[in-house]
Structures are given as structure tokens and as C-alpha cells.
Design an enzyme around this catalytic site. Structure first.
Site, PDB file in Angstrom:
ATOM      1  N   SER A 143       8.294  18.462   9.265  1.00  0.00           N
ATOM      2  CA  SER A 143       7.974  17.226  10.068  1.00  0.00           C
ATOM      3  C   SER A 143       9.212  16.172   9.695  1.00  0.00           C
ATOM      4  O   SER A 143       9.350  16.035   8.452  1.00  0.00           O
ATOM      5  CB  SER A 143       6.741  16.986  10.045  1.00  0.00           C
ATOM      6  OG  SER A 143       6.671  15.544  10.915  1.00  0.00           O
ATOM      7  N   TYR A 157      -0.727  14.612   4.866  1.00  0.00           N
ATOM      8  CA  TYR A 157      -0.008  15.537   5.683  1.00  0.00           C
ATOM      9  C   TYR A 157       1.295  15.598   5.557  1.00  0.00           C
ATOM     10  O   TYR A 157       2.179  16.390   5.328  1.00  0.00           O
ATOM     11  CB  TYR A 157      -0.366  15.301   7.144  1.00  0.00           C
ATOM     12  CG  TYR A 157       0.590  15.886   8.076  1.00  0.00           C
ATOM     13  CD1 TYR A 157       0.393  17.214   8.580  1.00  0.00           C
ATOM     14  CD2 TYR A 157       1.538  15.189   8.697  1.00  0.00           C
ATOM     15  CE1 TYR A 157       1.056  17.923   9.651  1.00  0.00           C
ATOM     16  CE2 TYR A 157       2.516  15.587   9.870  1.00  0.00           C
ATOM     17  CZ  TYR A 157       2.140  17.123  10.212  1.00  0.00           C
ATOM     18  OH  TYR A 157       3.071  17.473  11.229  1.00  0.00           O
TER      19      TYR A 157
HETATM   20  P1  NAD Z   1      -0.969  22.977  17.746  1.00  0.00           P
HETATM   21  O1  NAD Z   1      -2.241  22.100  16.865  1.00  0.00           O
HETATM   22  O2  NAD Z   1      -0.922  22.815  18.985  1.00  0.00           O
HETATM   23  O3  NAD Z   1      -0.551  24.064  16.717  1.00  0.00           O
HETATM   24  C1  NAD Z   1      -0.650  24.471  15.562  1.00  0.00           C
HETATM   25  C2  NAD Z   1      -1.026  26.044  15.520  1.00  0.00           C
HETATM   26  O4  NAD Z   1      -1.406  26.404  14.071  1.00  0.00           O
HETATM   27  C3  NAD Z   1      -2.443  26.244  16.453  1.00  0.00           C
HETATM   28  O5  NAD Z   1      -2.035  27.195  17.137  1.00  0.00           O
HETATM   29  C4  NAD Z   1      -3.268  26.525  15.254  1.00  0.00           C
HETATM   30  O6  NAD Z   1      -4.413  27.240  15.720  1.00  0.00           O
HETATM   31  C5  NAD Z   1      -2.681  27.202  14.252  1.00  0.00           C
HETATM   32  N1  NAD Z   1      -3.252  27.152  12.920  1.00  0.00           N
HETATM   33  C6  NAD Z   1      -3.775  25.969  12.361  1.00  0.00           C
HETATM   34  N2  NAD Z   1      -4.570  26.333  11.173  1.00  0.00           N
HETATM   35  C7  NAD Z   1      -4.249  27.520  10.963  1.00  0.00           C
HETATM   36  C8  NAD Z   1      -4.701  28.567  10.033  1.00  0.00           C
HETATM   37  N3  NAD Z   1      -5.417  28.321   9.072  1.00  0.00           N
HETATM   38  N4  NAD Z   1      -4.368  29.931  10.261  1.00  0.00           N
HETATM   39  C9  NAD Z   1      -3.357  30.341  11.378  1.00  0.00           C
HETATM   40  N5  NAD Z   1      -3.013  29.099  12.274  1.00  0.00           N
HETATM   41  C10 NAD Z   1      -3.553  28.151  12.050  1.00  0.00           C
HETATM   42  O7  NAD Z   1       0.122  21.896  17.195  1.00  0.00           O
HETATM   43  P2  NAD Z   1       1.985  21.951  17.263  1.00  0.00           P
HETATM   44  O8  NAD Z   1       2.425  20.566  17.370  1.00  0.00           O
HETATM   45  O9  NAD Z   1       2.319  23.080  18.103  1.00  0.00           O
HETATM   46  O10 NAD Z   1       2.172  22.072  15.700  1.00  0.00           O
HETATM   47  C11 NAD Z   1       2.948  23.423  15.297  1.00  0.00           C
HETATM   48  C12 NAD Z   1       3.668  22.783  13.904  1.00  0.00           C
HETATM   49  O11 NAD Z   1       4.573  21.795  14.340  1.00  0.00           O
HETATM   50  C13 NAD Z   1       2.869  22.253  12.648  1.00  0.00           C
HETATM   51  O12 NAD Z   1       3.233  22.631  11.523  1.00  0.00           O
HETATM   52  C14 NAD Z   1       2.975  21.018  12.952  1.00  0.00           C
HETATM   53  O13 NAD Z   1       2.580  20.178  11.814  1.00  0.00           O
HETATM   54  C15 NAD Z   1       4.335  20.725  13.200  1.00  0.00           C
HETATM   55  N6  NAD Z   1       4.564  19.562  13.660  1.00  0.00           N
HETATM   56  C16 NAD Z   1       4.137  18.845  15.030  1.00  0.00           C
HETATM   57  C17 NAD Z   1       4.786  17.797  15.414  1.00  0.00           C
HETATM   58  C18 NAD Z   1       4.374  17.321  16.846  1.00  0.00           C
HETATM   59  O14 NAD Z   1       4.582  15.923  17.449  1.00  0.00           O
HETATM   60  N7  NAD Z   1       3.619  18.137  17.659  1.00  0.00           N
HETATM   61  C19 NAD Z   1       5.723  17.038  14.940  1.00  0.00           C
HETATM   62  C20 NAD Z   1       6.117  17.582  13.690  1.00  0.00           C
HETATM   63  C21 NAD Z   1       5.826  19.077  13.047  1.00  0.00           C
END
Ligand code: NAD
Length: 246
Positions: A143, A157
């Protein structure tokens, strides 16, 4: 038979978009999910419709035994694991340091950092040319928060993502001699369900970005798919910001 890519947390958000993009690019896709089997199965159906093999694999990435069992199930599917996307990640409700708990810190680091380490370890054991494998490509989803620190919202985080960046650089150097490329993608503010769990007003935050909008999961998936592919064959240890100019 195409090679497998395993996408952790693949049932929704950035993970699901990445699964679809990888299927379009010719990968067979293993979708790891934590709890939402219905979403994972529905996504697998869409991948089958694209003519790809798709497997759904339940596992908490923070749990060593569950991660090992997940990779063993994939071993039995036939074909080679050549890609891993460490996408699973959690945030916690917005908070300042004074009110944070050690339980919160431990779960964030267990899922985001230990989960990434465990999956890298299992994948590298299978991909390593030093162990008879044929090489591969790993992409860690970090991120932009890793750089900015997310003061007043979730410094913990952000610190997990900083750890992932350091892991990406270290593992890239450690594993390239074994035919494994490791890179990272650092999304900005992307339109997914994750913000509902932190309480952050994502739209308001995105309006302050140079690009003045939220990113779409597909825009992150595109970068991940490129880093996975042979088109990125000389890209090793890169942290690719996909963040609208943030
Ligand atoms: P999201 O919450 O939709 O997806 C996260 C996924 O991780 C979900 O499918 C969830 O079930 C899974 N997950 C959580 N804990 C888990 C575990 N213990 N075991 C297996 N799976 C698990 O959110 P997203 O935005 O799609 O996030 C995906 C990645 O992108 C994450 O690592 C997040 O930190 C990163 N990210 C997102 C953003 C944003 O703005 N959305 C920005 C920077 C980074």
C-alpha cells in the site's frame, strides 16, 4: 495445461479483479478465500466460462497448517504453480495509538505479514530451480500507506505494509538466483469493501489526490498481471505505485 497462479484473498475486491485478469492472460487460477465460499465459487464459475481451470481453496493465511494444506491441495490438482499473489489483507477501525490494543496489532501482523511470509515460503519451495522447480513470479500487495504511515488512522496497518515492502526487496534478492521474481504493487485508494472496515471516507480522501478519484480494482489487477508475466522478466524487487499520483 496452463500454469497455476494462486491469489490469496481472491474472492472479492482487488483479488477477484486480479483473478479475472489473470484468467484472461491465460493462467489457471487458484482462489484462496477466508470465509466467503459462495463468492469464491461464483468467481470460479466466471473463470471456467473464460475457459480456464479454477480452484477454490479455503485457508486463513495466518495459520501455518492451513496454508500448508492449501498448497498441498493445489499440488494434487495437476500442473505447475508458477505465480503467487499475496493479496489477502486486513485493516482495523480508524484509531489513534492511545486506544490501540495488542490483539489488534497481532492480528494485523499475523494476517498481513506472517500470511505473506507463509505463502512465499510454500510457493518458493515449489518454484525454486534449486529444488527442482521451474521458477516463478510472486507479487505482494502492499500500500502507499507504507510510505505515508497513515497517522491518526492506522499506523499499525501501514507498518505491516512497510514490512511487506522490505520483505519484497529482500526476497527478490534472495530468490532471483532460484528463478523466482518477487515484486510488489502499492495501491492508492481503491474502491473496495475494505474501507467499510476502517471507517475511512475513501471518496473524500480520493478527491484530494492529483487524479481526484478512487482507483478501480481492475487498475491494480492490470499492474499485478504485468508483474506476474514474462513481459516483466527484468523487473525484480520493484515496488510499483498504482496510486493516482499520490
Ligand atoms: P477486501 O477487504 O475486499 O479484500 C481483502 C481480501 O482478503 C478478502 O477477500 C478477505 O476475505 C481476504 N482475507 C482477509 N483476511 C484473510 C485471511 N486471514 N486469510 C485469507 N484471506 C483473508 O479489500 P481489498 O481492497 O481488495 O484489499 C486487497 C489488498 O489490497 C489488501 O492487502 C489491502 O491491504 C490492499 N490495499 C487496498 C487498498 C484499497 O484502497 N482498497 C489500498 C492499498 C492496499
Amino acid at each position: 495445461m496452463a500454469d497455476w497462479v494462486l491469489i490469496t484473498g481472491g474472492s472479492r475486491g482487488i483479488g477477484a479483479a486480479t483473478a479475472l485478469r489473470c484468467a484472461e492472460a491465460g493462467w489457471d487460477v487458484a482462489i484462496n478465500y477466508a470465509q466467503d465460499s459462495a463468492a469464491a465459487e461464483a468467481l470460479a464459475g466466471r473463470l471456467h466460462a473464460l475457459g480456464r481451470r479454477a480452484l477454490t481453496l479455503q485457508a486463513d493465511v495466518a495459520d501455518e497448517a492451513q496454508v500448508a494444506a492449501m498448497f498441498e491441495r493445489l499440488d494434487t490438482a495437476g500442473g505447475r504453480l508458477a505465480g503467487l499473489v499475496n493479496n489477502a489483507g486486513i485493516v482495523a477501525p480508524a484509531a489513534r495509538l492511545a486506544t490501540m490494543t495488542t490483539d489488534r496489532w497481532r492480528r494485523l501482523f499475523d494476517v498481513n505479514v506472517i500470511g505473506t511470509l507463509l505463502c512465499c515460503q510454500q510457493a518458493a519451495r515449489r518454484m525454486s530451480t534449486a529444488r527442482g522447480g521451474a521458477g516463478g513470479s510472486i507479487v505482494n500487495v502492499s500500500s502507499r500507506a507504507a510510505e505515508f504511515g497513515s497517522a491518526g488512522i492506522y499506523v499499525d496497518y501501514a507498518a505491516t505494509k512497510g514490512a511487506i515492502d522490505t520483505l519484497t526487496k529482500g526476497l527478490a534478492r534472495e530468490l532471483i538466483g532460484e528463478g523466482i521474481r518477487v515484486n510488489g504493487v502499492r495501491p492508492g485508494i481503491i474502491e473496495t469493501d475494505i474501507h467499510a472496515r476502517s471507517g475511512m471516507d475513501a471518496s473524500a480522501a480520493a478527491s484530494t489526490l492529483p487524479i481526484q478519484r478512487l482507483g478501480r480494482p481492475e487498475e491494480i489487477a492490470e499492474a499485478i498481471a504485468w508483474l506476474l508475466s514474462d513481459a516483466a522478466s527484468y523487473t525484480v524487487g520493484a515496488l510499483l505505485d498504482v496510486a493516482g499520483g499520490r
